[in-house]
Scaffold this motif. Structure first.
Motif, PDB file in Angstrom:
ATOM      1  N   ASP A 107       9.560  71.025  29.820  1.00 34.81           N
ATOM      2  CA  ASP A 107       8.865  70.308  28.751  1.00 34.81           C
ATOM      3  C   ASP A 107       7.406  70.060  29.128  1.00 34.81           C
ATOM      4  O   ASP A 107       6.503  70.236  28.304  1.00 34.81           O
ATOM      5  CB  ASP A 107       9.566  68.975  28.461  1.00 34.81           C
ATOM      6  CG  ASP A 107       8.927  68.224  27.301  1.00 34.81           C
ATOM      7  OD1 ASP A 107       9.072  68.671  26.153  1.00 34.81           O
ATOM      8  OD2 ASP A 107       8.257  67.197  27.558  1.00 34.81           O
ATOM      9  N   THR A 108       7.178  69.674  30.371  1.00 42.28           N
ATOM     10  CA  THR A 108       5.809  69.438  30.834  1.00 42.28           C
ATOM     11  C   THR A 108       4.988  70.717  30.779  1.00 42.28           C
ATOM     12  O   THR A 108       3.833  70.717  30.340  1.00 42.28           O
ATOM     13  CB  THR A 108       5.808  68.894  32.273  1.00 42.28           C
ATOM     14  OG1 THR A 108       6.620  67.717  32.337  1.00 42.28           O
ATOM     15  CG2 THR A 108       4.399  68.548  32.728  1.00 42.28           C
ATOM     16  N   ALA A 109       5.581  71.820  31.236  1.00 44.58           N
ATOM     17  CA  ALA A 109       4.876  73.108  31.215  1.00 44.58           C
ATOM     18  C   ALA A 109       4.519  73.514  29.786  1.00 44.58           C
ATOM     19  O   ALA A 109       3.419  74.014  29.526  1.00 44.58           O
ATOM     20  CB  ALA A 109       5.731  74.182  31.881  1.00 44.58           C
ATOM     21  N   VAL A 142      -9.196  87.792  27.619  1.00 38.85           N
ATOM     22  CA  VAL A 142      -7.909  87.527  28.268  1.00 38.85           C
ATOM     23  C   VAL A 142      -8.006  86.221  29.046  1.00 38.85           C
ATOM     24  O   VAL A 142      -8.997  85.987  29.763  1.00 38.85           O
ATOM     25  CB  VAL A 142      -7.511  88.661  29.233  1.00 38.85           C
ATOM     26  CG1 VAL A 142      -6.252  88.281  30.020  1.00 38.85           C
ATOM     27  CG2 VAL A 142      -7.285  89.956  28.468  1.00 38.85           C
ATOM     28  N   SER A 143      -7.004  85.381  28.904  1.00 38.19           N
ATOM     29  CA  SER A 143      -6.929  84.142  29.680  1.00 38.19           C
ATOM     30  C   SER A 143      -5.547  84.060  30.328  1.00 38.19           C
ATOM     31  O   SER A 143      -4.530  84.046  29.629  1.00 38.19           O
ATOM     32  CB  SER A 143      -7.166  82.927  28.775  1.00 38.19           C
ATOM     33  OG  SER A 143      -7.139  81.733  29.533  1.00 38.19           O
ATOM     34  N   VAL A 144      -5.515  84.044  31.662  1.00 34.45           N
ATOM     35  CA  VAL A 144      -4.258  83.933  32.407  1.00 34.45           C
ATOM     36  C   VAL A 144      -4.133  82.496  32.891  1.00 34.45           C
ATOM     37  O   VAL A 144      -4.912  82.051  33.742  1.00 34.45           O
ATOM     38  CB  VAL A 144      -4.230  84.920  33.600  1.00 34.45           C
ATOM     39  CG1 VAL A 144      -2.932  84.760  34.384  1.00 34.45           C
ATOM     40  CG2 VAL A 144      -4.388  86.357  33.110  1.00 34.45           C
ATOM     41  N   LEU A 145      -3.160  81.775  32.369  1.00 37.38           N
ATOM     42  CA  LEU A 145      -3.039  80.352  32.701  1.00 37.38           C
ATOM     43  C   LEU A 145      -2.535  80.123  34.123  1.00 37.38           C
ATOM     44  O   LEU A 145      -2.884  79.132  34.756  1.00 37.38           O
ATOM     45  CB  LEU A 145      -2.125  79.657  31.691  1.00 37.38           C
ATOM     46  CG  LEU A 145      -2.600  79.695  30.241  1.00 37.38           C
ATOM     47  CD1 LEU A 145      -1.703  78.809  29.381  1.00 37.38           C
ATOM     48  CD2 LEU A 145      -4.054  79.267  30.107  1.00 37.38           C
ATOM     49  N   GLY A 146      -1.698  81.019  34.619  1.00 37.53           N
ATOM     50  CA  GLY A 146      -1.299  80.958  36.019  1.00 37.53           C
ATOM     51  C   GLY A 146      -0.592  79.682  36.425  1.00 37.53           C
ATOM     52  O   GLY A 146       0.123  79.060  35.640  1.00 37.53           O
ATOM     53  N   HIS A 147      -0.861  79.262  37.674  1.00 40.55           N
ATOM     54  CA  HIS A 147      -0.087  78.172  38.265  1.00 40.55           C
ATOM     55  C   HIS A 147      -0.447  76.790  37.738  1.00 40.55           C
ATOM     56  O   HIS A 147       0.206  75.809  38.104  1.00 40.55           O
ATOM     57  CB  HIS A 147      -0.223  78.206  39.795  1.00 40.55           C
ATOM     58  CG  HIS A 147       0.595  79.296  40.431  1.00 40.55           C
ATOM     59  ND1 HIS A 147       0.189  80.610  40.430  1.00 40.55           N
ATOM     60  CD2 HIS A 147       1.809  79.269  41.023  1.00 40.55           C
ATOM     61  CE1 HIS A 147       1.106  81.346  41.027  1.00 40.55           C
ATOM     62  NE2 HIS A 147       2.093  80.564  41.385  1.00 40.55           N
ATOM     63  N   MET A 148      -1.479  76.699  36.898  1.00 38.88           N
ATOM     64  CA  MET A 148      -1.746  75.404  36.287  1.00 38.88           C
ATOM     65  C   MET A 148      -0.549  74.929  35.468  1.00 38.88           C
ATOM     66  O   MET A 148      -0.373  73.727  35.244  1.00 38.88           O
ATOM     67  CB  MET A 148      -2.982  75.486  35.389  1.00 38.88           C
ATOM     68  CG  MET A 148      -2.815  76.329  34.141  1.00 38.88           C
ATOM     69  SD  MET A 148      -4.238  76.262  33.032  1.00 38.88           S
ATOM     70  CE  MET A 148      -4.141  74.596  32.435  1.00 38.88           C
ATOM     71  N   GLN A 149       0.290  75.868  35.048  1.00 37.25           N
ATOM     72  CA  GLN A 149       1.471  75.512  34.255  1.00 37.25           C
ATOM     73  C   GLN A 149       2.505  74.737  35.062  1.00 37.25           C
ATOM     74  O   GLN A 149       3.345  74.040  34.501  1.00 37.25           O
ATOM     75  CB  GLN A 149       2.125  76.780  33.692  1.00 37.25           C
ATOM     76  CG  GLN A 149       1.243  77.539  32.733  1.00 37.25           C
ATOM     77  CD  GLN A 149       1.689  78.979  32.557  1.00 37.25           C
ATOM     78  OE1 GLN A 149       2.574  79.256  31.758  1.00 37.25           O
ATOM     79  NE2 GLN A 149       1.083  79.894  33.293  1.00 37.25           N
ATOM     80  N   ARG A 150       2.480  74.879  36.371  1.00 42.43           N
ATOM     81  CA  ARG A 150       3.448  74.165  37.217  1.00 42.43           C
ATOM     82  C   ARG A 150       2.997  72.764  37.577  1.00 42.43           C
ATOM     83  O   ARG A 150       3.798  71.965  38.044  1.00 42.43           O
ATOM     84  CB  ARG A 150       3.664  74.944  38.522  1.00 42.43           C
ATOM     85  CG  ARG A 150       4.409  76.230  38.348  1.00 42.43           C
ATOM     86  CD  ARG A 150       4.787  76.777  39.704  1.00 42.43           C
ATOM     87  NE  ARG A 150       5.414  78.070  39.558  1.00 42.43           N
ATOM     88  CZ  ARG A 150       6.333  78.538  40.382  1.00 42.43           C
ATOM     89  NH1 ARG A 150       6.734  77.805  41.382  1.00 42.43           N
ATOM     90  NH2 ARG A 150       6.843  79.734  40.202  1.00 42.43           N
ATOM     91  N   GLY A 151       1.714  72.502  37.428  1.00 39.31           N
ATOM     92  CA  GLY A 151       1.178  71.238  37.899  1.00 39.31           C
ATOM     93  C   GLY A 151       1.154  70.159  36.841  1.00 39.31           C
ATOM     94  O   GLY A 151       1.555  70.348  35.704  1.00 39.31           O
TER      95      GLY A 151
END
Length: 328
Positions: free
Chosen positions: A145-147, A253-262
């Motif tokens: 849910d946070t991601a 192009v925008s790669v969101l990457g590991h910001m999704q885990r934080g």
């Protein structure tokens, strides 16, 4: 009859996800409520092999409910995959006087827990912690849910730029094997197209969808792409294809990457972590093992770890239809 549990260990394993700290907190406080000692294993199975454990009490987990990541840290352990590594882990497990293990993680972490149980008879309970939401036996995993909220917020900001410059943005989100984040965040953020691993939609269909958007008067578009999507080798290849075949688009192009885990876990993930953590300890008190706690129809349930590992959480096909309708 199972022996009484008097001392429990908890670990976080595999990729981190928001809500893991809240789940550790729940396990610790539920253990204290049941007069059970609790220890934390640092860096997952590798920490158990290296005897890197710390005692946990109420003070140890104060102010952790709002923190992202995992204060117990996490690591992937190649050594634990060997019989010798698991033997070291078991020696340390017994040397610390432990009776049971709570593992917070994904299917790889649960597989390790099952093997540990099979070889040494240690009671184990799993708590699903992964932003991918791809674990069978639960409608929601910790961090998902946070991601989603993180991704939707990012796409909302990208759309501001896209509409200001008449641009087409490809936004890549996590989901190597599952498209739950891409599909739900895409609908939530109003994406014109969503590409996920479960549906090999093909580049041609994406181009058709973008052409329809143009005909309908849209001057900017957002395409959400799960990293495991199979239409092209990468999101950059998809962008190159559109640039070559639809020169009217200014493509980014925008790669969101590991910001999704934080980030700080959402209220939903915090409450879910509390419910799952308490249930995990309840099951151990009842003498049960080899189960994963989850949530289904807003009720906390228990699923065999083997099923959680071997079976798959299918994508909601109705959401695919909703996405198609709303993108017109």
């Amino acid at each position: 009859m199972s022996a009484k549990v008097t001392k429990v260990a908890v670990m976080t394993s595999g990729g981190d996800s928001p809500g893991m700290n809240a789940a550790v907190r729940a396990v610790v406080r539920a253990s204290i409520y049941n007069n059970i000692e609790c220890m934390g294993i640092l860096r997952g199975y590798q920490g158990l092999i290296e005897n890197d454990l710390i005692p946990l009490d109420s003070r140890s987990v104060r102010n952790t409910i709002s923190r992202g990541g995992t204060f117990l840290q996490s690591a992937r352990s190649k050594e634990f995959r060997t019989p010798e590594g698991r033997a070291k882990a078991y020696e340390n497990f017994k040397a610390n006087g432990l009776d049971a293990l709570v593992v917070i993680g994904g299917d790889g972490s649960f597989t390790g827990a099952m093997v540990f149980n099979e070889e040494y008879g240690i009671p184990v309970i799993g708590i699903p912690g992964t932003i991918d939401n791809d674990i069978y036996g639960t409608q929601f995993t910790l961090g998902y849910d946070t991601a989603l909220n993180t991704v939707v917020e990012a796409i909302d900001k990208i759309r501001d730029t896209a509409s200001s410059h008449n641009r087409l943005f490809f936004v890549e989100v996590m989901g190597r094997d599952a498209g739950f984040i891409a599909l739900n965040a895409g609908i939530g953020a109003g994406a014109e197209e969503i590409l996920i691993p479960e549906e090999d939609m093909g580049i041609e269909r994406m181009v058709e969808s973008l052409n329809r958007s143009k005909i309908n008067g849209k001057t900017s578009s957002i395409v959400v792409v799960a990293e495991g999507e199979r239409s092209g080798k990468s999101v950059f290849e998809l962008a190159d294809y559109v640039e070559e075949n639809m020169p009217e688009y200014d493509v980014r192009v925008s790669v969101l990457g590991h910001m999704q885990r934080g980030g700080s876990p959402s209220c939903f993930d915090r409450v879910l972590a509390g419910r799952l953590g308490v249930k995990a300890v309840d099951l151990l008190v009842e003498g049960k093992s080899n189960l994963m706690v989850g949530i289904n129809n807003n009720k906390i349930t228990a699923t065999e770890l083997e099923k959680a590992v071997k079976l798959h959480h299918d994508i909601n096909t109705n959401l695919l239809r909703v996405a198609d309708i709303l993108s017109t």
